[in-house]
Design a protein around this motif. Structure first.
Motif, PDB file in Angstrom:
ATOM      1  N   LEU A  47      10.490   2.579   2.501  1.00  0.00           N
ATOM      2  CA  LEU A  47       9.931   3.500   1.860  1.00  0.00           C
ATOM      3  C   LEU A  47       8.837   2.890   0.775  1.00  0.00           C
ATOM      4  O   LEU A  47       7.885   3.078   0.434  1.00  0.00           O
ATOM      5  CB  LEU A  47      10.826   4.181   1.040  1.00  0.00           C
ATOM      6  N   LEU A  48       9.147   1.531   0.232  1.00  0.00           N
ATOM      7  CA  LEU A  48       8.392   0.788  -0.591  1.00  0.00           C
ATOM      8  C   LEU A  48       7.046   0.424   0.339  1.00  0.00           C
ATOM      9  O   LEU A  48       5.880   0.386  -0.374  1.00  0.00           O
ATOM     10  CB  LEU A  48       9.217  -0.571  -0.975  1.00  0.00           C
ATOM     11  N   VAL A  49       6.934   0.206   1.663  1.00  0.00           N
ATOM     12  CA  VAL A  49       5.828  -0.068   2.266  1.00  0.00           C
ATOM     13  C   VAL A  49       5.177   1.144   2.360  1.00  0.00           C
ATOM     14  O   VAL A  49       3.832   1.131   1.954  1.00  0.00           O
ATOM     15  CB  VAL A  49       6.106  -0.308   3.718  1.00  0.00           C
ATOM     16  N   LEU A  50       5.690   2.324   2.453  1.00  0.00           N
ATOM     17  CA  LEU A  50       4.898   3.654   2.401  1.00  0.00           C
ATOM     18  C   LEU A  50       4.180   3.724   1.138  1.00  0.00           C
ATOM     19  O   LEU A  50       3.225   4.239   0.977  1.00  0.00           O
ATOM     20  CB  LEU A  50       5.801   4.563   2.753  1.00  0.00           C
ATOM     21  N   GLY A  51       5.026   3.474   0.068  1.00  0.00           N
ATOM     22  CA  GLY A  51       4.460   3.727  -1.228  1.00  0.00           C
ATOM     23  C   GLY A  51       3.228   2.826  -1.786  1.00  0.00           C
ATOM     24  O   GLY A  51       2.487   3.004  -2.378  1.00  0.00           O
ATOM     25  N   GLY A  52       3.371   1.490  -1.094  1.00  0.00           N
ATOM     26  CA  GLY A  52       2.357   0.491  -1.428  1.00  0.00           C
ATOM     27  C   GLY A  52       1.109   1.046  -0.698  1.00  0.00           C
ATOM     28  O   GLY A  52       0.022   0.745  -1.199  1.00  0.00           O
ATOM     29  N   ALA A  53       1.298   1.413   0.510  1.00  0.00           N
ATOM     30  CA  ALA A  53       0.091   2.198   1.136  1.00  0.00           C
ATOM     31  C   ALA A  53      -0.503   3.202   0.286  1.00  0.00           C
ATOM     32  O   ALA A  53      -1.811   3.295   0.325  1.00  0.00           O
ATOM     33  CB  ALA A  53       0.620   2.541   2.605  1.00  0.00           C
ATOM     34  N   LEU A  54       0.266   4.049  -0.053  1.00  0.00           N
ATOM     35  CA  LEU A  54      -0.288   4.979  -1.026  1.00  0.00           C
ATOM     36  C   LEU A  54      -0.900   4.444  -2.132  1.00  0.00           C
ATOM     37  O   LEU A  54      -2.103   5.079  -2.642  1.00  0.00           O
ATOM     38  CB  LEU A  54       0.726   6.088  -1.101  1.00  0.00           C
ATOM     39  N   LEU A  55      -0.468   3.715  -2.486  1.00  0.00           N
ATOM     40  CA  LEU A  55      -1.152   3.153  -3.826  1.00  0.00           C
ATOM     41  C   LEU A  55      -2.305   2.399  -3.777  1.00  0.00           C
ATOM     42  O   LEU A  55      -3.207   2.188  -4.603  1.00  0.00           O
ATOM     43  CB  LEU A  55      -0.289   1.959  -4.707  1.00  0.00           C
ATOM     44  N   VAL A  56      -2.586   1.849  -2.734  1.00  0.00           N
ATOM     45  CA  VAL A  56      -3.744   1.340  -2.088  1.00  0.00           C
ATOM     46  C   VAL A  56      -4.814   2.491  -1.573  1.00  0.00           C
ATOM     47  O   VAL A  56      -5.959   2.452  -2.071  1.00  0.00           O
ATOM     48  CB  VAL A  56      -3.610   0.200  -1.112  1.00  0.00           C
ATOM     49  N   ALA A  57      -4.327   3.266  -0.767  1.00  0.00           N
ATOM     50  CA  ALA A  57      -5.085   4.474  -0.290  1.00  0.00           C
ATOM     51  C   ALA A  57      -5.762   5.434  -1.119  1.00  0.00           C
ATOM     52  O   ALA A  57      -6.873   5.743  -0.824  1.00  0.00           O
ATOM     53  CB  ALA A  57      -4.446   5.061   0.892  1.00  0.00           C
ATOM     54  N   ALA A  60      -8.695   3.996  -3.004  1.00  0.00           N
ATOM     55  CA  ALA A  60      -9.771   3.737  -1.765  1.00  0.00           C
ATOM     56  C   ALA A  60     -10.426   5.098  -1.687  1.00  0.00           C
ATOM     57  O   ALA A  60     -11.639   5.174  -1.493  1.00  0.00           O
ATOM     58  CB  ALA A  60      -9.268   2.923  -0.838  1.00  0.00           C
ATOM     59  N   VAL A  61      -9.459   6.154  -1.351  1.00  0.00           N
ATOM     60  CA  VAL A  61     -10.049   7.342  -0.787  1.00  0.00           C
ATOM     61  C   VAL A  61     -11.212   7.848  -1.823  1.00  0.00           C
ATOM     62  O   VAL A  61     -12.298   8.256  -1.812  1.00  0.00           O
ATOM     63  CB  VAL A  61      -9.260   8.269  -0.284  1.00  0.00           C
ATOM     64  N   GLN A  62     -10.754   7.906  -3.273  1.00  0.00           N
ATOM     65  CA  GLN A  62     -11.261   8.176  -4.437  1.00  0.00           C
ATOM     66  C   GLN A  62     -12.720   7.393  -4.505  1.00  0.00           C
ATOM     67  O   GLN A  62     -13.647   8.358  -4.725  1.00  0.00           O
ATOM     68  CB  GLN A  62     -10.789   8.265  -5.841  1.00  0.00           C
ATOM     69  N   LEU A  63     -12.661   6.364  -4.254  1.00  0.00           N
ATOM     70  CA  LEU A  63     -13.860   5.439  -4.379  1.00  0.00           C
ATOM     71  C   LEU A  63     -14.712   5.739  -3.289  1.00  0.00           C
ATOM     72  O   LEU A  63     -16.009   5.926  -3.462  1.00  0.00           O
ATOM     73  CB  LEU A  63     -13.469   3.893  -4.189  1.00  0.00           C
ATOM     74  N   ARG A  69     -22.842   5.877   0.638  1.00  0.00           N
ATOM     75  CA  ARG A  69     -22.399   4.998   2.159  1.00  0.00           C
ATOM     76  C   ARG A  69     -21.796   3.902   2.011  1.00  0.00           C
ATOM     77  O   ARG A  69     -21.572   3.222   0.941  1.00  0.00           O
ATOM     78  CB  ARG A  69     -23.918   4.800   2.879  1.00  0.00           C
ATOM     79  N   PRO A  70     -21.161   3.386   3.092  1.00  0.00           N
ATOM     80  CA  PRO A  70     -20.358   2.189   3.108  1.00  0.00           C
ATOM     81  C   PRO A  70     -21.335   0.997   2.796  1.00  0.00           C
ATOM     82  O   PRO A  70     -22.613   1.066   2.968  1.00  0.00           O
ATOM     83  CB  PRO A  70     -19.492   1.933   4.040  1.00  0.00           C
ATOM     84  N   LEU A  71     -20.696  -0.110   2.319  1.00  0.00           N
ATOM     85  CA  LEU A  71     -21.799  -1.515   2.054  1.00  0.00           C
ATOM     86  C   LEU A  71     -22.108  -1.908   3.228  1.00  0.00           C
ATOM     87  O   LEU A  71     -23.429  -2.346   3.361  1.00  0.00           O
ATOM     88  CB  LEU A  71     -20.757  -2.364   1.469  1.00  0.00           C
TER      89      LEU A  71
END
Length: 148
Positions: A47-57, A60-63, A69-71
């Motif tokens: 669950l910590l892995v899933l939570g960490g993925a959400l903290l990054v994603a 990133a989606v908001q950005l 366009r991407p870089l």
């Protein structure tokens, strides 16, 4: 520009694979322990892995939504909205069945190929065979790119 895309892609893959290894997602026994809710021996650590993925994603989606366009490309390559249909549900069920039986899903299995575990080689061989069967069947012909 093409060289930068390749370098960034390789670095992203290395980061992703390292994260899978560090988190324990390459260990089928650990994944099966996470999926085993009924035995009384559930391992909630992933669950910590899933939570960490959400903290990054999430940021990133908001950005991504703020960028035009991407870089390193001319446009974002985002999936189109598709209806939840029978094929999607069947595919999800098959994916879940395979994940629950083997304790592996495609990303971690490919990342774990270097570990020398026979079960992982068997899984990847079955994965490739399934992809080839799909591509040669009616469903694969429906989704194949048009020939130029």
């Amino acid at each position: 520009m093409m060289l930068w895309r390749l370098v960034i892609t390789l670095l992203a893959g290395l980061l992703f694979g390292s994260g899978l290894a560090l988190s324990g997602m390459l260990d089928p026994a650990r994944v099966l322990g996470f999926l085993d809710l009924a035995s009384g021996h559930w391992d909630p650590s992933l669950l910590l892995v899933l939570g960490g993925a959400l903290l990054v994603a999430m940021p990133a989606v908001q950005l991504q939504r703020r960028l035009s366009r991407p870089l390193l490309d001319t446009r974002f390559q985002l999936p189109l909205m598709a209806p939840i249909d029978r094929r999607l549900l069947l595919g999800a069920a098959l994916f879940g069945l395979g994940w629950g039986l083997a304790g592996l899903c495609p990303g971690p299995a490919l990342a774990a190929l270097g570990l020398g575990i026979a079960k992982i080689y068997d899984f990847v061989a079955a994965l490739v065979a399934g992809m080839m069967l799909h591509d040669r069947g009616p469903a694969g012909r429906e989704t194949a790119a048009p020939k130029a």
